[in-house]
Design a protein around this motif. Sequence first.
Motif, PDB file in Angstrom:
ATOM      1  N   GLY A 210       0.837  -1.197   0.000  1.00 24.65           N
ATOM      2  CA  GLY A 210       0.000   0.000   0.000  1.00 24.65           C
ATOM      3  C   GLY A 210       0.867   1.240   0.000  1.00 24.65           C
ATOM      4  N   GLU A 211       0.292   2.345   0.464  1.00 25.41           N
ATOM      5  CA  GLU A 211       1.044   3.590   0.511  1.00 25.41           C
ATOM      6  C   GLU A 211       2.196   3.454   1.502  1.00 25.41           C
ATOM      7  OE1 GLU A 211      -1.362   7.380   0.271  1.00 25.41           O
ATOM      8  OE2 GLU A 211      -2.953   5.979   0.822  1.00 25.41           O
ATOM      9  N   PRO A 212       3.371   3.980   1.174  1.00 22.70           N
ATOM     10  CA  PRO A 212       4.512   3.848   2.086  1.00 22.70           C
ATOM     11  C   PRO A 212       4.317   4.681   3.354  1.00 22.70           C
ATOM     12  CG  PRO A 212       5.092   5.215   0.198  1.00 22.70           C
ATOM     13  CD  PRO A 212       3.746   4.648  -0.092  1.00 22.70           C
ATOM     14  N   LEU A 213       4.613   4.055   4.483  1.00 23.00           N
ATOM     15  CA  LEU A 213       4.536   4.702   5.793  1.00 23.00           C
ATOM     16  C   LEU A 213       5.877   4.489   6.489  1.00 23.00           C
ATOM     17  CD1 LEU A 213       3.303   5.987   8.311  1.00 23.00           C
ATOM     18  CD2 LEU A 213       2.186   3.789   8.801  1.00 23.00           C
ATOM     19  N   LEU A 214       6.593   5.568   6.706  1.00 25.64           N
ATOM     20  CA  LEU A 214       7.911   5.545   7.320  1.00 25.64           C
ATOM     21  C   LEU A 214       7.774   5.829   8.810  1.00 25.64           C
ATOM     22  CD1 LEU A 214      11.021   5.416   6.732  1.00 25.64           C
ATOM     23  CD2 LEU A 214      10.913   7.908   6.413  1.00 25.64           C
ATOM     24  N   LEU A 215       8.251   4.913   9.646  1.00 30.77           N
ATOM     25  CA  LEU A 215       8.217   5.068  11.094  1.00 30.77           C
ATOM     26  C   LEU A 215       9.620   5.417  11.581  1.00 30.77           C
ATOM     27  CD1 LEU A 215       6.057   1.924  12.018  1.00 30.77           C
ATOM     28  CD2 LEU A 215       5.269   4.265  11.570  1.00 30.77           C
ATOM     29  N   ILE A 216       9.742   6.508  12.339  1.00 31.28           N
ATOM     30  CA  ILE A 216      11.064   7.008  12.760  1.00 31.28           C
ATOM     31  C   ILE A 216      11.116   7.038  14.280  1.00 31.28           C
ATOM     32  CG2 ILE A 216      12.786   8.799  12.446  1.00 31.28           C
ATOM     33  CD1 ILE A 216      11.269   9.807  10.031  1.00 31.28           C
TER      34      ILE A 216
ATOM     35  N   GLN B 167      -1.278  -3.843   7.506  1.00 31.11           N
ATOM     36  CA  GLN B 167      -2.470  -4.358   6.824  1.00 31.11           C
ATOM     37  C   GLN B 167      -2.939  -3.436   5.711  1.00 31.11           C
ATOM     38  OE1 GLN B 167      -5.480  -5.184   9.776  1.00 31.11           O
ATOM     39  NE2 GLN B 167      -4.196  -6.647  10.872  1.00 31.11           N
ATOM     40  N   ARG B 168      -2.508  -2.165   5.769  1.00 33.73           N
ATOM     41  CA  ARG B 168      -2.969  -1.217   4.742  1.00 33.73           C
ATOM     42  C   ARG B 168      -1.864  -0.299   4.222  1.00 33.73           C
ATOM     43  NH1 ARG B 168      -7.714   1.613   7.757  1.00 33.73           N
ATOM     44  NH2 ARG B 168      -7.930  -0.478   8.598  1.00 33.73           N
ATOM     45  N   ASN B 169      -0.626  -0.524   4.679  1.00 35.18           N
ATOM     46  CA  ASN B 169       0.493   0.301   4.248  1.00 35.18           C
ATOM     47  C   ASN B 169       1.715  -0.568   3.986  1.00 35.18           C
ATOM     48  OD1 ASN B 169      -0.405   3.288   5.121  1.00 35.18           O
ATOM     49  ND2 ASN B 169      -0.961   1.891   6.774  1.00 35.18           N
ATOM     50  N   GLN B 170       2.635  -0.041   3.189  1.00 33.67           N
ATOM     51  CA  GLN B 170       3.980  -0.595   3.161  1.00 33.67           C
ATOM     52  C   GLN B 170       4.736   0.105   4.280  1.00 33.67           C
ATOM     53  OE1 GLN B 170       6.590   0.510  -0.063  1.00 33.67           O
ATOM     54  NE2 GLN B 170       7.886  -1.287   0.200  1.00 33.67           N
ATOM     55  N   VAL B 171       4.920  -0.610   5.386  1.00 33.86           N
ATOM     56  CA  VAL B 171       5.514  -0.004   6.581  1.00 33.86           C
ATOM     57  C   VAL B 171       7.022  -0.206   6.539  1.00 33.86           C
ATOM     58  CG1 VAL B 171       5.394   0.158   9.085  1.00 33.86           C
ATOM     59  CG2 VAL B 171       3.397  -0.582   7.806  1.00 33.86           C
ATOM     60  N   ILE B 172       7.757   0.869   6.800  1.00 35.06           N
ATOM     61  CA  ILE B 172       9.216   0.885   6.674  1.00 35.06           C
ATOM     62  C   ILE B 172       9.804   1.524   7.928  1.00 35.06           C
ATOM     63  CG2 ILE B 172      11.168   1.765   5.315  1.00 35.06           C
ATOM     64  CD1 ILE B 172       9.031   2.113   2.986  1.00 35.06           C
ATOM     65  N   ALA B 173      10.833   0.906   8.482  1.00 33.17           N
ATOM     66  CA  ALA B 173      11.519   1.493   9.635  1.00 33.17           C
ATOM     67  C   ALA B 173      12.959   1.015   9.656  1.00 33.17           C
ATOM     68  CB  ALA B 173      10.822   1.094  10.936  1.00 33.17           C
ATOM     69  N   CYS B 174      13.831   1.832  10.191  1.00 36.20           N
ATOM     70  CA  CYS B 174      15.221   1.416  10.385  1.00 36.20           C
ATOM     71  C   CYS B 174      15.692   1.852  11.764  1.00 36.20           C
ATOM     72  CB  CYS B 174      16.138   1.995   9.305  1.00 36.20           C
ATOM     73  SG  CYS B 174      16.473   3.775   9.451  1.00 36.20           S
TER      74      CYS B 174
END
Length: 314
Positions: free
Chosen positions: A33-39, A58-65
């Motif tokens: 889904g829409e990209p969601l960046l968690l910082i 479930q509804r986003n492409q979740v990304i974190a580093c």
Amino acid sequence: MPLTEIPLSAWRKCGQSFVFRGQTIRYWVAGQGEPLLLIHGFPSASWDWHYLWQPLAQRNQVIACDMLGFGDSAKPLDHTYCLLEQADLQQALLAHLRVRQPVHVMAHDYGDSVAQELLARHYEGRFQLASCVFLNGGLFPETHRAALVQKLLLSPLGWMIGRTFGRNALADSFKQIFGPATRPSESALDDFWSLIENNGGPRILHKLIAYIPQRRQQRERWVAAMQRGEVPLRVIDGEVDPISGAHMVARYRELIADADTVLLPNIGHYPQVEAPVQVLKHYLAFREGIENNQDRLWELACVGAGLPAIRAPR
């Protein structure tokens, strides 16, 4: 209904690595889904988001580093740590993942400052930001009330304080900044400490803390970006946080027109850990509001062009 915890051991197994300016960075990706960046914030790591990870995926492409100097990423000793470089890192990670569309961001604490930099870059044409939600962080240097350990790390003896900082000191610090009924368990404290201690983390705490004066240097630029009002923003804030709680939200309401803020009663500095169900509810409502507004604007555009009104493309 409580959200499912992801044990740190399982979280670590799902991580991947890429190289940023010669340093190994650990990152996590899930969903579509829409990209969601968690910082994440200081001094912890992206595991802070583990309660929200699966629901958001479930509804986003979740990304974190784990940012440079944090968690399971590299923690070089001879390095000058900088919030602007951490923003570069987030953009490098998105490029590594070939994310080209506008990105939603949710940030906490130290991560709020990185998100403010990304917001400023959006208006400078160097980043595409779809929306941003800030959790407890020092959005305004004048409202940030540094904890004792932060003050000590900023002092000339900071290098010594960092090397003597241990699990018990972390527990004492968290006791002060979490809500009275939502403090972490002994097991959770062990996991937080594991992430800080890994790769020699205590040796560089006094270097990471340089973000506090860096916030002062960027204050006018970052506040001006928040005041533009073109990117949807929301603050979800633990009210009893002594560092950046209700007093920070009051300042936000003074400076930001039509301020969208949520205060969580009896919750401290880590709302995504202390009250993840509430954070999820308020975050999803924020995103739903954005989508509904986009649909209304699209329908008006269609009517104005003499076309049938249909749902806006995602």
